[in-house]
Every structure is written in C-alpha cells, then in structure tokens.
Design a protein around this motif. Structure first.
Motif, short mmCIF file in Angstrom:
data_model
loop_
_atom_site.label_atom_id
_atom_site.label_comp_id
_atom_site.label_asym_id
_atom_site.label_seq_id
_atom_site.Cartn_x
_atom_site.Cartn_y
_atom_site.Cartn_z
N GLY A 105 0.81 -1.21 0.00
CA GLY A 105 0.00 0.00 0.00
C GLY A 105 0.84 1.26 0.00
N VAL A 106 1.92 1.28 0.78
CA VAL A 106 2.79 2.46 0.84
C VAL A 106 3.53 2.65 -0.47
N VAL A 107 4.04 1.59 -1.06
CA VAL A 107 4.81 1.70 -2.30
C VAL A 107 3.92 2.20 -3.43
N ASN A 108 2.68 1.71 -3.51
CA ASN A 108 1.81 2.07 -4.63
C ASN A 108 1.04 3.37 -4.42
N ALA A 109 0.62 3.68 -3.18
CA ALA A 109 -0.25 4.85 -2.99
C ALA A 109 0.22 5.77 -1.87
N GLY A 110 1.31 5.46 -1.21
CA GLY A 110 1.80 6.33 -0.14
C GLY A 110 0.95 6.20 1.12
N LEU A 111 0.81 7.32 1.83
CA LEU A 111 0.07 7.33 3.10
C LEU A 111 -1.40 6.92 2.92
N PRO A 112 -2.11 7.37 1.89
CA PRO A 112 -3.49 6.91 1.72
C PRO A 112 -3.58 5.40 1.52
N GLY A 113 -2.60 4.81 0.85
CA GLY A 113 -2.60 3.36 0.66
C GLY A 113 -2.41 2.63 1.98
N LEU A 114 -1.52 3.16 2.84
CA LEU A 114 -1.30 2.57 4.17
C LEU A 114 -2.57 2.65 5.01
N LEU A 115 -3.21 3.83 5.00
CA LEU A 115 -4.45 3.99 5.76
C LEU A 115 -5.55 3.06 5.24
N PHE A 116 -5.61 2.87 3.93
CA PHE A 116 -6.60 1.96 3.35
C PHE A 116 -6.38 0.52 3.82
N VAL A 117 -5.13 0.08 3.82
CA VAL A 117 -4.80 -1.29 4.25
C VAL A 117 -5.12 -1.48 5.73
N ILE A 118 -4.71 -0.53 6.56
CA ILE A 118 -4.96 -0.65 8.00
C ILE A 118 -6.46 -0.64 8.29
N THR A 119 -7.21 0.23 7.58
CA THR A 119 -8.66 0.27 7.77
C THR A 119 -9.29 -1.06 7.38
N GLY A 120 -8.83 -1.64 6.29
CA GLY A 120 -9.35 -2.94 5.86
C GLY A 120 -9.09 -4.03 6.89
N ILE A 121 -7.89 -4.07 7.45
CA ILE A 121 -7.56 -5.09 8.45
C ILE A 121 -8.39 -4.89 9.71
N VAL A 122 -8.56 -3.65 10.13
CA VAL A 122 -9.38 -3.36 11.31
C VAL A 122 -10.83 -3.78 11.06
N LEU A 123 -11.36 -3.48 9.89
CA LEU A 123 -12.74 -3.86 9.58
C LEU A 123 -12.92 -5.38 9.57
N VAL A 124 -11.95 -6.10 9.03
CA VAL A 124 -12.04 -7.56 9.02
C VAL A 124 -12.06 -8.10 10.46
N ASN A 125 -11.20 -7.56 11.33
CA ASN A 125 -11.16 -8.02 12.72
C ASN A 125 -12.42 -7.66 13.49
N VAL A 126 -12.95 -6.46 13.28
CA VAL A 126 -14.18 -6.06 13.97
C VAL A 126 -15.34 -6.92 13.50
N THR A 127 -15.41 -7.17 12.18
CA THR A 127 -16.47 -8.02 11.65
C THR A 127 -16.38 -9.43 12.23
N TYR A 128 -15.17 -9.95 12.34
CA TYR A 128 -15.00 -11.30 12.90
C TYR A 128 -15.39 -11.33 14.37
N THR A 129 -15.01 -10.31 15.12
CA THR A 129 -15.30 -10.28 16.55
C THR A 129 -16.80 -10.21 16.82
N PHE A 130 -17.52 -9.44 16.05
CA PHE A 130 -18.95 -9.23 16.31
C PHE A 130 -19.84 -10.04 15.38
N ARG A 131 -19.32 -11.11 14.82
CA ARG A 131 -20.13 -11.96 13.94
C ARG A 131 -21.21 -12.66 14.75
N PRO A 132 -22.32 -12.99 14.10
CA PRO A 132 -23.37 -13.72 14.83
C PRO A 132 -22.92 -15.15 15.12
N ARG A 133 -23.18 -15.57 16.32
CA ARG A 133 -22.80 -16.92 16.73
C ARG A 133 -24.03 -17.81 16.64
N ARG A 134 -23.80 -19.06 16.26
CA ARG A 134 -24.91 -20.00 16.13
C ARG A 134 -25.43 -20.42 17.48
#
Length: 113
Positions: free
Chosen positions: A84-113
């Motif tokens: 992300g940093v090599v291709n887009a600089g700081l916005p690319g880094l922020l995009f990657v970090i936001t994506g990882i955080v969203l994946v973890n939040v979604t996993y944490t608050f997923r509905p349990r059977r």
C-alpha cells in the motif's frame, strides 16, 4: 450486621470439663467444639454472596479462533502495508490498516450459532 462469636466462657468451661473428665472423653469433647465452631461459621456465612456469571462453555465442535485471527492479521498487515505504501503512499497505508481493522471487527462481532 454483627457476626456471632463463640463465647470465651463456653470454651473455657469446656476445656475445664475436658481436664476433669480425662482423655477417654477427648473424642466427644472435640466433636462438641467442632459442632459449635461449625454453627458459628454457618451463622457468619448465612448472608447470600453475589455470584458471578460463568462464561458459557463452547459448544461441541465450536472453537474460539480469536487468537489465530489476530496473529494472521498481524502477519498479513506487514506485506499489505508495504504494498500500500509503495503504490499509494500514506493513503494506501491507511486503506490497508482500515481494511484489516474492519475484518477483525467483523470477525469479533459476527453472529454466533
């Protein structure tokens, strides 16, 4: 609330009686003293204690993969943030970090059977 205590006079009188009766009554003496102590302890613990809720046990075949998800997120974050940093600089880094955080939040608050 005051806690009931064993009167010292009762214990002193019981010890004096034990000395007078001799060693053949030791078992009866010990049982009497233990009964009195148990009664005093029962009276002290009669007040209900607040109970904590036990955590629900995982169902059969269900495992908690939170630690694995956290480790995989950290492992994936290193190359993805570099890309992300090599291709887009700081916005690319922020995009990657936001994506990882969203994946973890979604996993944490997923509905349990």
């Amino acid at each position: 609330m005051t806690s009931p205590r064993l009167p010292r006079e009762d214990l002193t009188a019981a010890m004096a009686a034990r000395r007078e009766l001799g060693p053949e009554y030791d078992d009866a003496f010990i049982e009497t003293v233990v009964d009195r102590i148990e009664e005093a302890l029962d009276a002290r613990t009669a007040a209900p204690r607040p109970r904590s809720r036990p955590s629900p046990a995982p169902r059969h075949g269900e495992r908690d993969h939170s630690l694995a998800m956290a480790v995989l997120s950290l492992i994936a974050a290193i190359p993805l943030s570099a890309i992300g940093v090599v291709n887009a600089g700081l916005p690319g880094l922020l995009f990657v970090i936001t994506g990882i955080v969203l994946v973890n939040v979604t996993y944490t608050f997923r509905p349990r059977r």
